[in-house]
Design a protein around this motif. Structure first.
Motif, mmCIF file in Angstrom:
data_model
loop_
_atom_site.group_PDB
_atom_site.id
_atom_site.type_symbol
_atom_site.label_atom_id
_atom_site.label_comp_id
_atom_site.label_asym_id
_atom_site.label_seq_id
_atom_site.Cartn_x
_atom_site.Cartn_y
_atom_site.Cartn_z
ATOM 1 N N ASP A 13 0.831 -1.197 0.000
ATOM 2 C CA ASP A 13 0.000 0.000 0.000
ATOM 3 C C ASP A 13 0.870 1.254 0.000
ATOM 4 O O ASP A 13 1.914 1.293 0.632
ATOM 5 N N VAL A 14 0.401 2.273 -0.704
ATOM 6 C CA VAL A 14 1.088 3.550 -0.796
ATOM 7 C C VAL A 14 0.081 4.645 -0.464
ATOM 8 O O VAL A 14 -1.039 4.631 -0.978
ATOM 9 N N VAL A 15 0.460 5.586 0.386
ATOM 10 C CA VAL A 15 -0.424 6.698 0.727
ATOM 11 C C VAL A 15 -0.463 7.663 -0.459
ATOM 12 O O VAL A 15 0.559 7.967 -1.059
ATOM 13 N N VAL A 16 -1.662 8.124 -0.784
ATOM 14 C CA VAL A 16 -1.860 9.009 -1.931
ATOM 15 C C VAL A 16 -2.673 10.218 -1.495
ATOM 16 O O VAL A 16 -3.589 10.103 -0.698
ATOM 17 N N LYS A 17 -2.326 11.385 -2.037
ATOM 18 C CA LYS A 17 -3.083 12.601 -1.769
ATOM 19 C C LYS A 17 -3.346 13.298 -3.099
ATOM 20 O O LYS A 17 -2.443 13.429 -3.913
ATOM 21 N N GLU A 18 -4.600 13.709 -3.306
ATOM 22 C CA GLU A 18 -4.916 14.485 -4.499
ATOM 23 C C GLU A 18 -4.453 15.910 -4.260
ATOM 24 O O GLU A 18 -4.709 16.485 -3.204
ATOM 25 N N GLY A 25 -6.044 8.683 0.278
ATOM 26 C CA GLY A 25 -6.424 7.294 0.097
ATOM 27 C C GLY A 25 -5.200 6.413 0.090
ATOM 28 O O GLY A 25 -4.090 6.865 0.343
ATOM 29 N N THR A 26 -5.417 5.156 -0.215
ATOM 30 C CA THR A 26 -4.352 4.176 -0.288
ATOM 31 C C THR A 26 -4.344 3.581 -1.680
ATOM 32 O O THR A 26 -5.386 3.121 -2.160
ATOM 33 N N ALA A 27 -3.193 3.607 -2.329
ATOM 34 C CA ALA A 27 -3.064 3.014 -3.658
ATOM 35 C C ALA A 27 -2.741 1.540 -3.503
ATOM 36 O O ALA A 27 -1.880 1.160 -2.720
ATOM 37 N N LYS A 38 -7.997 3.498 -3.119
ATOM 38 C CA LYS A 38 -9.057 3.240 -2.141
ATOM 39 C C LYS A 38 -9.169 4.462 -1.245
ATOM 40 O O LYS A 38 -8.207 4.860 -0.612
ATOM 41 N N ARG A 39 -10.350 5.080 -1.222
ATOM 42 C CA ARG A 39 -10.518 6.296 -0.423
ATOM 43 C C ARG A 39 -10.582 5.957 1.057
ATOM 44 O O ARG A 39 -11.037 4.883 1.455
ATOM 45 N N LYS A 73 -10.584 5.793 -14.480
ATOM 46 C CA LYS A 73 -11.084 4.830 -15.459
ATOM 47 C C LYS A 73 -12.343 4.112 -15.003
ATOM 48 O O LYS A 73 -13.169 3.724 -15.815
ATOM 49 N N HIS A 74 -12.496 3.900 -13.690
ATOM 50 C CA HIS A 74 -13.683 3.220 -13.167
ATOM 51 C C HIS A 74 -13.784 3.447 -11.665
ATOM 52 O O HIS A 74 -12.830 3.890 -11.035
ATOM 53 N N HIS A 75 -14.951 3.148 -11.106
ATOM 54 C CA HIS A 75 -15.159 3.190 -9.660
ATOM 55 C C HIS A 75 -15.165 1.762 -9.141
ATOM 56 O O HIS A 75 -15.509 0.826 -9.870
ATOM 57 N N GLY A 76 -14.807 1.604 -7.878
ATOM 58 C CA GLY A 76 -14.806 0.291 -7.262
ATOM 59 C C GLY A 76 -16.212 -0.292 -7.187
ATOM 60 O O GLY A 76 -17.205 0.435 -7.240
ATOM 61 N N ILE A 77 -16.295 -1.592 -7.031
ATOM 62 C CA ILE A 77 -17.575 -2.298 -6.992
ATOM 63 C C ILE A 77 -18.498 -1.717 -5.924
ATOM 64 O O ILE A 77 -19.679 -1.518 -6.143
ATOM 65 N N ASN A 78 -17.961 -1.415 -4.757
ATOM 66 C CA ASN A 78 -18.751 -0.855 -3.658
ATOM 67 C C ASN A 78 -18.554 0.655 -3.531
ATOM 68 O O ASN A 78 -18.745 1.207 -2.454
ATOM 69 N N GLN A 79 -18.153 1.311 -4.611
ATOM 70 C CA GLN A 79 -17.881 2.747 -4.590
ATOM 71 C C GLN A 79 -16.818 3.088 -3.544
ATOM 72 O O GLN A 79 -16.834 4.159 -2.947
ATOM 73 N N ASP A 80 -15.876 2.163 -3.314
ATOM 74 C CA ASP A 80 -14.860 2.346 -2.286
ATOM 75 C C ASP A 80 -13.574 2.971 -2.811
ATOM 76 O O ASP A 80 -12.626 3.163 -2.066
ATOM 77 N N GLY A 81 -13.542 3.290 -4.084
ATOM 78 C CA GLY A 81 -12.343 3.894 -4.640
ATOM 79 C C GLY A 81 -12.445 4.031 -6.154
ATOM 80 O O GLY A 81 -13.527 3.855 -6.732
ATOM 81 N N MET A 82 -11.288 4.334 -6.772
ATOM 82 C CA MET A 82 -11.255 4.603 -8.211
ATOM 83 C C MET A 82 -10.055 3.915 -8.857
ATOM 84 O O MET A 82 -8.958 3.912 -8.273
ATOM 85 N N GLY A 83 -10.255 3.374 -10.045
ATOM 86 C CA GLY A 83 -9.155 2.882 -10.856
ATOM 87 C C GLY A 83 -8.558 4.062 -11.598
ATOM 88 O O GLY A 83 -9.289 4.817 -12.263
ATOM 89 N N ILE A 84 -7.258 4.264 -11.473
ATOM 90 C CA ILE A 84 -6.576 5.408 -12.082
ATOM 91 C C ILE A 84 -5.575 4.899 -13.117
ATOM 92 O O ILE A 84 -4.747 4.027 -12.803
#
Length: 92
Positions: A13-18, A25-27, A38-39, A73-84
């Protein structure tokens, strides 16, 4: 149905900040072509599919982050994050 991934994925896991909003979130499933972000909190809004996004990835024990431009590119199945999908890399 997802297409088969060609590039190998890193399994840490890698910490990510917009950069603009401060979204954290966590990449996961990181490759040279993209990652799943993952947000951290359910109240944080997902960016629309197709949106450009500027991220900073903080690798474990790193002093500086890596700036990355990407596209949602997409949202997670449970709206728990985003594919980048990554577009450009740089140093913070």
């Amino acid at each position: 149905m997802h297409k088969r991934r060609v590039k190998p994925r890193l399994r840490f896991d890698v910490v990510v900040k917009e950069q603009k909003s401060g979204l954290k979130g966590t990449a996961r499933n990181i490759s040279t072509e993209g990652c799943f972000l993952k947000r951290e909190a359910a109240f944080e809004e997902l960016r629309p599919v197709g949106s450009c996004i500027d991220l900073i990835l903080y690798l474990p024990n790193a002093v500086k982050g890596i700036k990355i431009k990407g596209v949602v590119k997409h949202h997670g199945i449970n709206q728990d994050g985003m594919g980048i999908a990554f577009k450009a890399l740089g140093r913070d």
